[in-house]
Design a protein around this motif. Structure first.
Motif, PDB file in Angstrom:
ATOM      1  N   VAL A 134       0.938  16.007  -4.290  1.00 58.21           N
ATOM      2  CA  VAL A 134      -0.040  15.007  -3.827  1.00 58.21           C
ATOM      3  C   VAL A 134       0.245  13.663  -4.497  1.00 58.21           C
ATOM      4  CG1 VAL A 134      -2.478  14.362  -3.781  1.00 58.21           C
ATOM      5  CG2 VAL A 134      -1.809  16.722  -3.294  1.00 58.21           C
ATOM      6  N   ALA A 135       0.468  13.677  -5.824  1.00 61.45           N
ATOM      7  CA  ALA A 135       0.735  12.437  -6.568  1.00 61.45           C
ATOM      8  C   ALA A 135       2.007  11.758  -6.062  1.00 61.45           C
ATOM      9  CB  ALA A 135       0.849  12.738  -8.060  1.00 61.45           C
ATOM     10  N   ALA A 136       3.078  12.573  -5.857  1.00 62.92           N
ATOM     11  CA  ALA A 136       4.341  12.018  -5.365  1.00 62.92           C
ATOM     12  C   ALA A 136       4.161  11.463  -3.954  1.00 62.92           C
ATOM     13  CB  ALA A 136       5.421  13.100  -5.371  1.00 62.92           C
ATOM     14  N   GLY A 137       3.384  12.177  -3.131  1.00 60.73           N
ATOM     15  CA  GLY A 137       3.134  11.728  -1.756  1.00 60.73           C
ATOM     16  C   GLY A 137       2.378  10.417  -1.711  1.00 60.73           C
ATOM     17  N   ILE A 138       1.376  10.277  -2.579  1.00 56.47           N
ATOM     18  CA  ILE A 138       0.595   9.033  -2.614  1.00 56.47           C
ATOM     19  C   ILE A 138       1.472   7.878  -3.110  1.00 56.47           C
ATOM     20  CG2 ILE A 138      -1.311   7.881  -3.815  1.00 56.47           C
ATOM     21  CD1 ILE A 138      -2.865  10.563  -3.494  1.00 56.47           C
ATOM     22  N   SER A 139       2.350   8.162  -4.081  1.00 61.15           N
ATOM     23  CA  SER A 139       3.298   7.129  -4.550  1.00 61.15           C
ATOM     24  C   SER A 139       4.217   6.703  -3.409  1.00 61.15           C
ATOM     25  CB  SER A 139       4.136   7.669  -5.711  1.00 61.15           C
ATOM     26  OG  SER A 139       3.316   8.053  -6.778  1.00 61.15           O
ATOM     27  N   TRP A 140       4.661   7.674  -2.617  1.00 59.75           N
ATOM     28  CA  TRP A 140       5.499   7.402  -1.446  1.00 59.75           C
ATOM     29  C   TRP A 140       4.761   6.500  -0.456  1.00 59.75           C
ATOM     30  CZ3 TRP A 140       6.273  11.493   2.943  1.00 59.75           C
ATOM     31  CH2 TRP A 140       7.198  11.015   3.880  1.00 59.75           C
ATOM     32  N   ILE A 141       3.480   6.791  -0.242  1.00 61.34           N
ATOM     33  CA  ILE A 141       2.665   5.990   0.682  1.00 61.34           C
ATOM     34  C   ILE A 141       2.508   4.559   0.172  1.00 61.34           C
ATOM     35  CG2 ILE A 141       0.310   5.700   1.586  1.00 61.34           C
ATOM     36  CD1 ILE A 141       0.251   8.861   1.636  1.00 61.34           C
ATOM     37  N   ILE A 142       2.170   4.410  -1.127  1.00 61.05           N
ATOM     38  CA  ILE A 142       1.987   3.073  -1.706  1.00 61.05           C
ATOM     39  C   ILE A 142       3.287   2.267  -1.604  1.00 61.05           C
ATOM     40  CG2 ILE A 142       1.546   1.817  -3.868  1.00 61.05           C
ATOM     41  CD1 ILE A 142      -0.425   4.124  -4.584  1.00 61.05           C
ATOM     42  N   TRP A 143       4.418   2.929  -1.914  1.00 63.62           N
ATOM     43  CA  TRP A 143       5.720   2.265  -1.791  1.00 63.62           C
ATOM     44  C   TRP A 143       5.957   1.837  -0.336  1.00 63.62           C
ATOM     45  CZ3 TRP A 143       9.808   3.964   1.285  1.00 63.62           C
ATOM     46  CH2 TRP A 143      10.992   3.240   1.160  1.00 63.62           C
ATOM     47  N   GLY A 144       5.664   2.719   0.601  1.00 61.84           N
ATOM     48  CA  GLY A 144       5.875   2.416   2.016  1.00 61.84           C
ATOM     49  C   GLY A 144       5.035   1.252   2.500  1.00 61.84           C
ATOM     50  N   VAL A 145       3.771   1.195   2.051  1.00 60.79           N
ATOM     51  CA  VAL A 145       2.863   0.120   2.456  1.00 60.79           C
ATOM     52  C   VAL A 145       3.348  -1.220   1.911  1.00 60.79           C
ATOM     53  CG1 VAL A 145       0.530  -0.811   2.170  1.00 60.79           C
ATOM     54  CG2 VAL A 145       0.839   1.600   2.746  1.00 60.79           C
ATOM     55  N   ILE A 146       3.731  -1.239   0.620  1.00 59.42           N
ATOM     56  CA  ILE A 146       4.136  -2.493  -0.020  1.00 59.42           C
ATOM     57  C   ILE A 146       5.517  -2.949   0.424  1.00 59.42           C
ATOM     58  CG2 ILE A 146       4.665  -3.575  -2.255  1.00 59.42           C
ATOM     59  CD1 ILE A 146       2.501  -1.756  -3.486  1.00 59.42           C
ATOM     60  N   GLU A 147       6.467  -2.034   0.446  1.00 56.98           N
ATOM     61  CA  GLU A 147       7.861  -2.405   0.713  1.00 56.98           C
ATOM     62  C   GLU A 147       8.218  -2.458   2.200  1.00 56.98           C
ATOM     63  OE1 GLU A 147      10.252  -3.356  -1.469  1.00 56.98           O
ATOM     64  OE2 GLU A 147       8.710  -3.307  -3.018  1.00 56.98           O
ATOM     65  N   ASN A 148       7.618  -1.575   3.004  1.00 53.10           N
ATOM     66  CA  ASN A 148       8.022  -1.465   4.417  1.00 53.10           C
ATOM     67  C   ASN A 148       6.887  -1.671   5.412  1.00 53.10           C
ATOM     68  OD1 ASN A 148      10.868  -0.696   3.976  1.00 53.10           O
ATOM     69  ND2 ASN A 148       9.978   1.104   3.005  1.00 53.10           N
ATOM     70  N   ALA A 149       5.721  -2.128   4.891  1.00 58.46           N
ATOM     71  CA  ALA A 149       4.555  -2.382   5.758  1.00 58.46           C
ATOM     72  C   ALA A 149       4.169  -1.156   6.589  1.00 58.46           C
ATOM     73  CB  ALA A 149       4.824  -3.573   6.667  1.00 58.46           C
ATOM     74  N   TYR A 150       4.265   0.045   5.990  1.00 57.76           N
ATOM     75  CA  TYR A 150       3.819   1.258   6.689  1.00 57.76           C
ATOM     76  C   TYR A 150       2.348   1.113   7.048  1.00 57.76           C
ATOM     77  CZ  TYR A 150       8.025   3.968   5.444  1.00 57.76           C
ATOM     78  OH  TYR A 150       9.300   4.441   5.317  1.00 57.76           O
ATOM     79  N   TYR A 151       2.016   1.627   8.243  1.00 59.93           N
ATOM     80  CA  TYR A 151       0.615   1.555   8.662  1.00 59.93           C
ATOM     81  C   TYR A 151       0.203   2.925   9.201  1.00 59.93           C
ATOM     82  CZ  TYR A 151      -3.657  -0.672  10.386  1.00 59.93           C
ATOM     83  OH  TYR A 151      -4.961  -1.008  10.608  1.00 59.93           O
ATOM     84  N   ILE A 152      -0.747   2.976  10.089  1.00 60.23           N
ATOM     85  CA  ILE A 152      -1.380   4.220  10.515  1.00 60.23           C
ATOM     86  C   ILE A 152      -0.388   5.308  10.943  1.00 60.23           C
ATOM     87  CG2 ILE A 152      -2.821   5.194  12.371  1.00 60.23           C
ATOM     88  CD1 ILE A 152      -4.719   2.838  11.925  1.00 60.23           C
ATOM     89  N   PRO A 153       0.586   5.055  11.835  1.00 61.66           N
ATOM     90  CA  PRO A 153       1.485   6.154  12.258  1.00 61.66           C
ATOM     91  C   PRO A 153       2.273   6.754  11.100  1.00 61.66           C
ATOM     92  CG  PRO A 153       1.672   4.281  13.751  1.00 61.66           C
ATOM     93  CD  PRO A 153       0.879   3.809  12.569  1.00 61.66           C
ATOM     94  N   GLU A 154       2.841   5.888  10.246  1.00 60.33           N
ATOM     95  CA  GLU A 154       3.648   6.386   9.130  1.00 60.33           C
ATOM     96  C   GLU A 154       2.793   7.100   8.088  1.00 60.33           C
ATOM     97  OE1 GLU A 154       5.614   2.589  10.686  1.00 60.33           O
ATOM     98  OE2 GLU A 154       3.602   3.178  10.093  1.00 60.33           O
ATOM     99  N   ILE A 155       1.646   6.487   7.744  1.00 58.17           N
ATOM    100  CA  ILE A 155       0.805   7.066   6.684  1.00 58.17           C
ATOM    101  C   ILE A 155       0.257   8.428   7.118  1.00 58.17           C
ATOM    102  CG2 ILE A 155      -1.292   6.750   5.293  1.00 58.17           C
ATOM    103  CD1 ILE A 155      -0.797   3.709   5.520  1.00 58.17           C
ATOM    104  N   ALA A 156      -0.137   8.548   8.385  1.00 51.39           N
ATOM    105  CA  ALA A 156      -0.640   9.841   8.887  1.00 51.39           C
ATOM    106  C   ALA A 156       0.442  10.909   8.755  1.00 51.39           C
ATOM    107  CB  ALA A 156      -1.085   9.709  10.340  1.00 51.39           C
ATOM    108  N   SER A 157       1.670  10.556   9.121  1.00 54.04           N
ATOM    109  CA  SER A 157       2.779  11.515   9.035  1.00 54.04           C
ATOM    110  C   SER A 157       3.106  11.857   7.583  1.00 54.04           C
ATOM    111  CB  SER A 157       4.022  10.944   9.725  1.00 54.04           C
ATOM    112  OG  SER A 157       3.749  10.708  11.087  1.00 54.04           O
ATOM    113  N   GLN A 158       2.958  10.882   6.688  1.00 50.51           N
ATOM    114  CA  GLN A 158       3.198  11.136   5.270  1.00 50.51           C
ATOM    115  C   GLN A 158       2.167  12.134   4.723  1.00 50.51           C
ATOM    116  OE1 GLN A 158       3.236   6.858   4.361  1.00 50.51           O
ATOM    117  NE2 GLN A 158       5.119   7.196   3.213  1.00 50.51           N
ATOM    118  N   PHE A 159       0.896  11.952   5.115  1.00 49.77           N
ATOM    119  CA  PHE A 159      -0.136  12.890   4.654  1.00 49.77           C
ATOM    120  C   PHE A 159       0.085  14.285   5.239  1.00 49.77           C
ATOM    121  CE2 PHE A 159      -2.816   9.271   3.237  1.00 49.77           C
ATOM    122  CZ  PHE A 159      -3.073   9.749   1.973  1.00 49.77           C
ATOM    123  N   PHE A 160       0.544  14.344   6.487  1.00 52.98           N
ATOM    124  CA  PHE A 160       0.839  15.651   7.076  1.00 52.98           C
ATOM    125  C   PHE A 160       1.941  16.355   6.274  1.00 52.98           C
ATOM    126  CE2 PHE A 160       3.412  18.313   9.927  1.00 52.98           C
ATOM    127  CZ  PHE A 160       2.438  19.227  10.332  1.00 52.98           C
TER     128      PHE A 160
END
Length: 496
Positions: free
Chosen positions: A283-309
């Motif tokens: 969970v911790a690694a996944g949330i770090s992945w999400i934060i990195w994606g949002v800041i570095e690659n502007a991940y939004y709803i489609p990417e974040i949902a798939s990351q949580f899955f």
């Protein structure tokens, strides 16, 4: 024998939205539909060139022939009063609006359903309680500060739903309640979002389309963020301590039983295994992945949902391998279904709320709608008003308009092209107009039932919006008063 008076009961969220939809339908018979012409505006955001489609303020016109009066029912995929739920649910696309956010909420719910099936979160919480006795009070100010910073720096909103799922059981186990959990996660992010000096989805877009240097006025906004975050932390801490002394005083005491029973059954007997640790690290690694994606690659709803899955799936596989809570492969599917089901009521609210906008004709400035007429009419109010009153009325208007268009970037693109030139006429700086927008847009997200992120967070907390309203209204009024003072101060110092 005297009859006992029935206590007044707050209507269910679905009931409230239905009556707002009904009012919107009546408006389509009273107000004409209007349109704006639009243009592309390009602005520089931290070195990146961005483009938005915005309305041209002086181009408003009413076109009586295009006005669509709301009927009771429509066929052929059109929208009548009784079509609002379905049409709201299927509106938009995967990048936001209703259908994307609904899928996002359901997938996050399913992912956390799998994680909860492993009991790693519960066992981890019991372990934390065991090791931090006497220091629990530090959790509230630290988390409130971090989530407010997240809202200010990268515009956290829907992401708070997932954090609420993790932290609400923790704060309840520590003797607080679900309301405290929502305050330190979702509410904190919205305070940061509203008072930010660099939020890419709010202040940056509003400044860009208003022809104000992007990220200008930072010192004033940083001071504002510190003041709002401090007051939010104090208010939450005071409330949380009151609940800890008397748990039955909490409005969510009954609904919190859902979480409390997990810890009562364990009686704080910690049974934290290697498999539980691996799930928490996932969970911790996944949330770090999400934060990195949002800041570095502007991940939004489609990417974040798939990351949580992905996080949920990996956690489920670990649960099966290590036989956590006697998990079998089928339990991964059952956990996902249960988690999705738990957040389905919140997802439905998102679609129903979007139905209000559809009934009013949609939020496209180039298409005839009553919403455009409301926007234009509100803009005329500021003519001839004193500067301070004009600025405050801008803030009031943005707060009310946020009920209809909750998206920060969407509201900026709709309202700021109108508010910026009106600010010039009223003798108010455009920077003050942006300030009125960001405070009105961000802070009302804490209370409006049309906010998908709020309803998702309340769903994670098993809290009905009516109960939330009873609790949050005093704090909302406090924030409204504080915002008004900052707006007045900004006018008096000629904030520019």
């Amino acid at each position: 024998m005297q009859k006992r008076k029935k206590a007044w009961e707050m209507p269910h969220t679905y009931v409230i939205i239905f009556f707002v939809v009904l009012f919107a339908a009546i408006l389509t018979y009273i107000a004409p539909a209007g349109t704006f012409e639009t243009e592309e505006v390009t602005y520089n955001n931290s070195g990146t060139e961005e483009t938005r489609t915005v309305l041209i303020p002086d181009s408003f016109s009413t076109e009586e022939g295009e006005a669509v009066k709301t009927t009771l029912f429509e066929g052929g995929g059109e929208t009548g009063l009784l079509n609002y739920v379905f049409e709201g649910l299927v509106s938009g696309d995967k990048w936001g609006s209703a259908v994307g956010v609904i899928a996002f909420i359901i997938i996050i719910g399913g992912a956390f359903g799998i994680i909860m099936k492993t009991r790693a979160i519960e066992e981890g919480i019991l372990s934390v309680i065991d090791k931090t006795k006497g220091k629990e009070a530090l959790i509230i100010p630290i988390l409130f500060f971090l989530f407010s910073l997240g809202g200010a720096v990268f515009g956290m909103g829907e992401e708070a739903i997932a954090f609420a799922m993790i932290l609400i059981p923790l704060v309840i186990a520590l003797g607080y309640d679900a309301i405290t959990g929502v305050m330190i996660t979702y509410v904190a992010t919205q305070i940061g979002f509203a008072t930010s000096w660099m939020n890419p989805f709010g202040v940056a877009i509003a400044q860009g389309v208003s022809d104000v240097p992007v990220l200008s006025g930072s010192p004033f906004r940083i001071l504002m963020w510190i003041v709002f975050t401090t007051i939010g932390t104090w208010y939450t801490w005071r409330y949380a301590n009151k609940v800890r002394k008397n748990p039955a005083s909490s409005l969510s005491y009954t609904s919190d039983e859902y979480f409390r029973k997990d810890f009562e059954q364990n009686d704080l007997n910690v049974n934290f295994k290697k498999g539980h640790l691996l799930v928490i690290l996932t969970v911790a690694a996944g949330i770090s992945w999400i934060i990195w994606g949002v800041i570095e690659n502007a991940y939004y709803i489609p990417e974040i949902a798939s990351q949580f899955f992905t996080i949920g799936l990996v956690a489920g596989i670990i649960g099966v391998i290590f036989k956590l809570n006697n998990m079998r492969v089928n339990d991964i599917a059952e956990g996902f279904a249960q988690g999705a089901k738990d957040l389905l009521p919140a997802a439905l609210v998102v679609g129903m709320a979007k139905g209000i906008i559809i009934i009013l004709g949609g939020d496209d400035p180039a298409s005839a709608s009553v919403l455009n007429t409301i926007l234009h009419s509100a803009g005329q109010i500021f003519n001839g008003m004193p500067e301070v009153l004009s600025a405050w009325l801008m803030y009031l208007f943005q707060s009310i308009f946020n009920f209809f268009v909750v998206s920060g970037s969407g509201q900026a693109a709709l309202t700021m092209p109108l508010m910026a030139p009106l600010a010039d006429i009223a003798g108010v700086t455009r920077q003050v107009a942006v300030l009125a927008f960001q405070l009105g847009d961000g802070l009302t997200n804490i209370i409006v039932p049309t906010s998908a992120a709020l309803m998702g967070s309340l769903g994670a907390a098993r809290l009905d919006w009516g109960l939330w309203f009873k609790f949050i209204i005093k704090f909302q009024l406090l924030l409204f008063g504080l915002s008004s003072l900052f707006i007045i101060a900004a006018v008096l110092i000629n904030f520019n």
